[in-house]
Design a protein around this motif. Structure first.
Motif, PDB file in Angstrom:
ATOM      1  N   SER A  61     -11.473  -3.317   5.670  1.00 13.10           N
ATOM      2  CA  SER A  61     -11.065  -1.823   5.043  1.00 13.10           C
ATOM      3  C   SER A  61     -11.843  -1.231   4.342  1.00 13.10           C
ATOM      4  O   SER A  61     -13.008  -1.420   3.886  1.00 13.10           O
ATOM      5  CB  SER A  61      -9.710  -2.702   4.430  1.00 13.10           C
ATOM      6  OG  SER A  61     -10.092  -2.734   3.013  1.00 13.10           O
ATOM      7  N   TYR A  83     -12.493   5.705  -3.888  1.00 10.69           N
ATOM      8  CA  TYR A  83     -12.379   5.569  -2.468  1.00 10.69           C
ATOM      9  C   TYR A  83     -13.101   4.222  -2.580  1.00 10.69           C
ATOM     10  O   TYR A  83     -13.398   3.953  -3.413  1.00 10.69           O
ATOM     11  CB  TYR A  83     -13.788   6.539  -1.439  1.00 10.69           C
ATOM     12  CG  TYR A  83     -15.024   6.662  -1.986  1.00 10.69           C
ATOM     13  CD1 TYR A  83     -15.886   5.626  -0.956  1.00 10.69           C
ATOM     14  CD2 TYR A  83     -15.140   7.171  -2.883  1.00 10.69           C
ATOM     15  CE1 TYR A  83     -16.835   5.717  -1.395  1.00 10.69           C
ATOM     16  CE2 TYR A  83     -17.018   7.520  -2.448  1.00 10.69           C
ATOM     17  CZ  TYR A  83     -17.463   6.824  -2.490  1.00 10.69           C
ATOM     18  OH  TYR A  83     -18.809   6.574  -2.898  1.00 10.69           O
ATOM     19  N   LEU A 122      -2.867   8.195  -1.497  1.00  8.39           N
ATOM     20  CA  LEU A 122      -3.046   6.834  -0.568  1.00  8.39           C
ATOM     21  C   LEU A 122      -3.719   7.689   0.771  1.00  8.39           C
ATOM     22  O   LEU A 122      -2.412   7.341   1.207  1.00  8.39           O
ATOM     23  CB  LEU A 122      -2.274   5.349  -0.987  1.00  8.39           C
ATOM     24  CG  LEU A 122      -3.027   4.264  -0.509  1.00  8.39           C
ATOM     25  CD1 LEU A 122      -4.152   3.973  -1.258  1.00  8.39           C
ATOM     26  CD2 LEU A 122      -1.766   3.348  -0.600  1.00  8.39           C
ATOM     27  N   LYS A 141      -1.194   6.993   5.657  1.00  7.25           N
ATOM     28  CA  LYS A 141      -1.150   7.596   4.285  1.00  7.25           C
ATOM     29  C   LYS A 141      -0.286   7.740   3.634  1.00  7.25           C
ATOM     30  O   LYS A 141       1.434   7.945   4.314  1.00  7.25           O
ATOM     31  CB  LYS A 141      -2.160   8.791   4.712  1.00  7.25           C
ATOM     32  CG  LYS A 141      -1.376   9.717   5.823  1.00  7.25           C
ATOM     33  CD  LYS A 141      -2.839  11.107   6.049  1.00  7.25           C
ATOM     34  CE  LYS A 141      -4.005  10.424   5.999  1.00  7.25           C
ATOM     35  NZ  LYS A 141      -4.560   9.944   7.547  1.00  7.25           N
ATOM     36  N   SER A 164     -10.255   3.139   1.862  1.00  5.34           N
ATOM     37  CA  SER A 164      -9.173   3.799   1.564  1.00  5.34           C
ATOM     38  C   SER A 164      -9.595   4.148   0.340  1.00  5.34           C
ATOM     39  O   SER A 164     -10.927   4.685   0.290  1.00  5.34           O
ATOM     40  CB  SER A 164      -7.852   2.374   0.549  1.00  5.34           C
ATOM     41  OG  SER A 164      -8.553   1.493  -0.905  1.00  5.34           O
ATOM     42  N   LYS A 206      -7.743   7.059  -2.905  1.00  4.26           N
ATOM     43  CA  LYS A 206      -6.371   6.524  -4.041  1.00  4.26           C
ATOM     44  C   LYS A 206      -6.776   7.629  -4.823  1.00  4.26           C
ATOM     45  O   LYS A 206      -8.076   7.710  -5.626  1.00  4.26           O
ATOM     46  CB  LYS A 206      -6.118   4.998  -4.380  1.00  4.26           C
ATOM     47  CG  LYS A 206      -4.967   5.063  -4.688  1.00  4.26           C
ATOM     48  CD  LYS A 206      -4.704   3.408  -4.914  1.00  4.26           C
ATOM     49  CE  LYS A 206      -3.520   3.359  -5.956  1.00  4.26           C
ATOM     50  NZ  LYS A 206      -3.779   1.732  -6.394  1.00  4.26           N
ATOM     51  N   GLU A 245      -3.870   2.618  10.192  1.00  2.00           N
ATOM     52  CA  GLU A 245      -4.583   3.515   9.039  1.00  2.00           C
ATOM     53  C   GLU A 245      -3.401   4.625   8.813  1.00  2.00           C
ATOM     54  O   GLU A 245      -2.164   4.669  10.144  1.00  2.00           O
ATOM     55  CB  GLU A 245      -5.442   4.424  10.524  1.00  2.00           C
ATOM     56  CG  GLU A 245      -5.947   5.348   9.560  1.00  2.00           C
ATOM     57  CD  GLU A 245      -5.230   6.850   8.778  1.00  2.00           C
ATOM     58  OE1 GLU A 245      -5.048   7.359   7.468  1.00  2.00           O
ATOM     59  OE2 GLU A 245      -4.484   7.160   9.475  1.00  2.00           O
ATOM     60  N   PHE A 283       0.764  -1.009   0.216  1.00  2.91           N
ATOM     61  CA  PHE A 283       0.094  -0.050  -0.156  1.00  2.91           C
ATOM     62  C   PHE A 283       0.835   1.002   0.262  1.00  2.91           C
ATOM     63  O   PHE A 283       0.364   1.975  -0.645  1.00  2.91           O
ATOM     64  CB  PHE A 283      -0.796  -0.131   1.050  1.00  2.91           C
ATOM     65  CG  PHE A 283      -2.074  -1.126   0.683  1.00  2.91           C
ATOM     66  CD1 PHE A 283      -3.295  -0.419  -0.181  1.00  2.91           C
ATOM     67  CD2 PHE A 283      -2.476  -2.083   1.501  1.00  2.91           C
ATOM     68  CE1 PHE A 283      -4.179  -0.973   0.373  1.00  2.91           C
ATOM     69  CE2 PHE A 283      -3.272  -2.862   1.649  1.00  2.91           C
ATOM     70  CZ  PHE A 283      -4.345  -2.447   0.574  1.00  2.91           C
ATOM     71  N   SER A 297      -5.060   4.571   3.528  1.00  2.00           N
ATOM     72  CA  SER A 297      -5.568   3.443   4.113  1.00  2.00           C
ATOM     73  C   SER A 297      -5.995   3.125   5.368  1.00  2.00           C
ATOM     74  O   SER A 297      -5.209   3.237   6.139  1.00  2.00           O
ATOM     75  CB  SER A 297      -5.049   2.208   3.413  1.00  2.00           C
ATOM     76  OG  SER A 297      -5.573   0.575   3.747  1.00  2.00           O
TER      77      SER A 297
END
Length: 278
Positions: free
Chosen positions: A173, A191, A157, A239, A175, A177, A237, A11, A159
């Motif tokens: 999950s 998303y 990103l 990013k 996310s 992006k 979590e 990720f 997540s």
């Protein structure tokens, strides 16, 4: 542990940092900009974690083959996780921001920022429900003057994932992006929700095409899941935000340069997990 670390590396889009040979170009006045920003907030927990971990990383680089550069690169990140006796008051948040500006046609500038928060061992009793509220956004921006001489890239990103501590399996999950490459095609922002995240509000806007592009997505809602047996959960979590500007011929070098900061947080997560015998 290896599976968990592999997902983190995937990720965060980890690659080996390198700078390819840059071509010479004739300096000319130019104005290019790229920025990537993300924020996320978690609060109103039903259960507290037994342990927490936060970390941030930042990486910037500017290059001028002509030696007459005027590029700037900025990256910043912040992460917080506060636990109170009343889990409804416990909260976690992080912010990641990357911005680059080029002043000449041969300027190359890259910036990357990483922020992560982890909650370990949310112990959910048999038949109980684990829940919390969440909200966040991802915003991307690029701007160039001359598509023949300039290029700008912005990507990000966010997540949020829930794992079973016992076997390391991913349970749920969500996310955010996106990526903008100006003046190229294939821009997107989206998303994705996989699991027990209910979305109360979701809003996405974009302006793709031309020499100025923009995209943003906002989401908020609540996570709630009932567990039939006693379960220990891990919440992760994080990013990653990246921005880069370069002459078009050097665009391939951007992906090689924009990878420095992510290695910091992955190394620390791995060391932390080894110490906890995960």
């Amino acid at each position: 542990m290896q599976r968990y670390l592999g997902l983190v590396k995937h990720f965060l889009l980890i690659a080996t940092p390198a700078i390819a040979t840059l071509i010479a170009s004739v300096p000319a006045q130019a104005a290019t900009l790229a920025s990537s920003e993300a924020k996320f907030q978690l609060e109103n927990f039903s259960i507290n974690p037994k342990d927490i971990f936060t970390d941030v990383g930042a990486f910037t680089e500017t290059i001028s083959p002509s030696g007459i550069g005027g590029a700037t690169a900025d990256a910043s990140a912040e992460a917080n996780f506060e636990i109170f006796d009343n889990p409804r008051q416990t909260s976690a948040n992080n912010t990641s921001f990357s911005k680059v500006i080029g002043e000449r046609a041969d300027d190359i500038a890259v910036a990357e920022s990483i922020a992560g928060v982890i909650g370990y061992n949310f112990l959910v009793p048999k038949g109980a429900t684990f829940s919390f509220d969440y909200s966040g956004f991802l915003e991307l921006l690029t701007s160039i003057d001359n598509p023949v001489e300039e290029s700008a890239v912005s990507e990000g990103l966010v997540s949020l994932m829930l794992y079973d501590e016992k076997d390391g399996s991913l349970l749920d999950s969500i996310s955010l992006k996106g990526k903008i490459a100006t003046p190229n095609n294939g821009d997107f922002i989206t998303y994705k929700n996989a699991g027990n995240f209910s979305i109360a509000n979701a809003f996405t806007q974009n302006s793709f095409g031309g020499v100025k592009e923009f995209a943003r997505t906002d989401v908020n809602g609540r996570y709630s899941r009932m567990f039939a047996s006693e379960t220990s959960l891990r919440l992760v979590e994080f990013k990653s935000n990246r921005a880069a500007v370069a002459v078009p011929e050097n665009t391939s070098s951007i992906g090689l340069v924009m990878v420095g900061g992510a290695m910091i947080i992955v190394a620390k997560i791995k060391r932390r997990s080894m110490l906890k015998n995960l």
